[in-house]
Design a protein around this motif. Sequence first.
Motif, PDB file in Angstrom:
ATOM      1  N   ILE A 171     -39.213  61.328 -72.947  1.00 41.10           N
ATOM      2  CA  ILE A 171     -38.792  60.090 -73.058  1.00 41.10           C
ATOM      3  C   ILE A 171     -37.293  60.094 -73.085  1.00 41.10           C
ATOM      4  CG2 ILE A 171     -40.707  58.747 -74.116  1.00 41.10           C
ATOM      5  CD1 ILE A 171     -39.320  59.073 -76.831  1.00 41.10           C
ATOM      6  N   TYR A 172     -36.625  59.272 -72.185  1.00 39.63           N
ATOM      7  CA  TYR A 172     -35.153  59.359 -72.378  1.00 39.63           C
ATOM      8  C   TYR A 172     -34.718  58.249 -73.332  1.00 39.63           C
ATOM      9  CZ  TYR A 172     -34.891  61.092 -67.424  1.00 39.63           C
ATOM     10  OH  TYR A 172     -34.766  61.709 -66.546  1.00 39.63           O
ATOM     11  N   THR A 173     -33.560  58.903 -74.327  1.00 38.81           N
ATOM     12  CA  THR A 173     -33.343  58.160 -75.552  1.00 38.81           C
ATOM     13  C   THR A 173     -32.082  57.473 -75.501  1.00 38.81           C
ATOM     14  OG1 THR A 173     -32.766  60.144 -76.590  1.00 38.81           O
ATOM     15  CG2 THR A 173     -34.913  59.659 -76.918  1.00 38.81           C
ATOM     16  N   GLY A 174     -31.242  57.571 -74.330  1.00 40.43           N
ATOM     17  CA  GLY A 174     -29.914  56.812 -74.135  1.00 40.43           C
ATOM     18  C   GLY A 174     -29.127  57.758 -73.752  1.00 40.43           C
ATOM     19  N   PRO A 175     -27.839  57.283 -73.544  1.00 43.98           N
ATOM     20  CA  PRO A 175     -26.759  57.858 -73.187  1.00 43.98           C
ATOM     21  C   PRO A 175     -26.384  59.188 -73.688  1.00 43.98           C
ATOM     22  CG  PRO A 175     -26.096  55.646 -73.444  1.00 43.98           C
ATOM     23  CD  PRO A 175     -27.364  55.887 -74.059  1.00 43.98           C
TER      24      PRO A 175
END
Length: 182
Positions: A171-175
């Motif tokens: 999962i992508y969790t942010g910049p």
Amino acid sequence: MKKLSILVLVVLVLGLFFITAGCTQNPPVVTPSTPGSNTTLQQRASTSNETLVAFVDSAAAYAKANGKEKALAEFSNPNGSFVKGELYIYAYDFNGITLAHPFNPEKIGTSRLTEPDAHGGLFITDLRNMARNGSGFVRFYYINPVHNRTVEAKLGYVEKIDDDWWLGSGIYTGPADTVTKN
């Protein structure tokens, strides 16, 4: 008696109003208190970890119930049952050879152990090493195709299927600039 009925009705209406008023409000937005803080990142990731683990667990159960060949075909299918929103299953052997990937079929059959992530880390090597222990999480930095191909922090979860191969998702969790690399 009529006044009592009206009073009860008014109390019920007001009670219903107060109960539903809380249900229609937007949840509070959490923003980092200082630049570079990863409070929002940690909150977003922690709420999705259970879903990520359950997704990988279901894929592992599918692989064990249906066999490697059928599982790899399903995991490589971009329209298959193991592609759900940002979640998808990838599979590798312990030599780093890609066995299944729904969005990078050109990588199937190639070793990615020495392929760096966006910050130079050997993410497949790290994921493989975690899978050797049975299961676990690895943070790495990868291009997010949904967000204009920007580099973002990604949390991967992997699970060993047997002594030959493992699978995972992430999962992508942010910049990426809000995360300190381990």
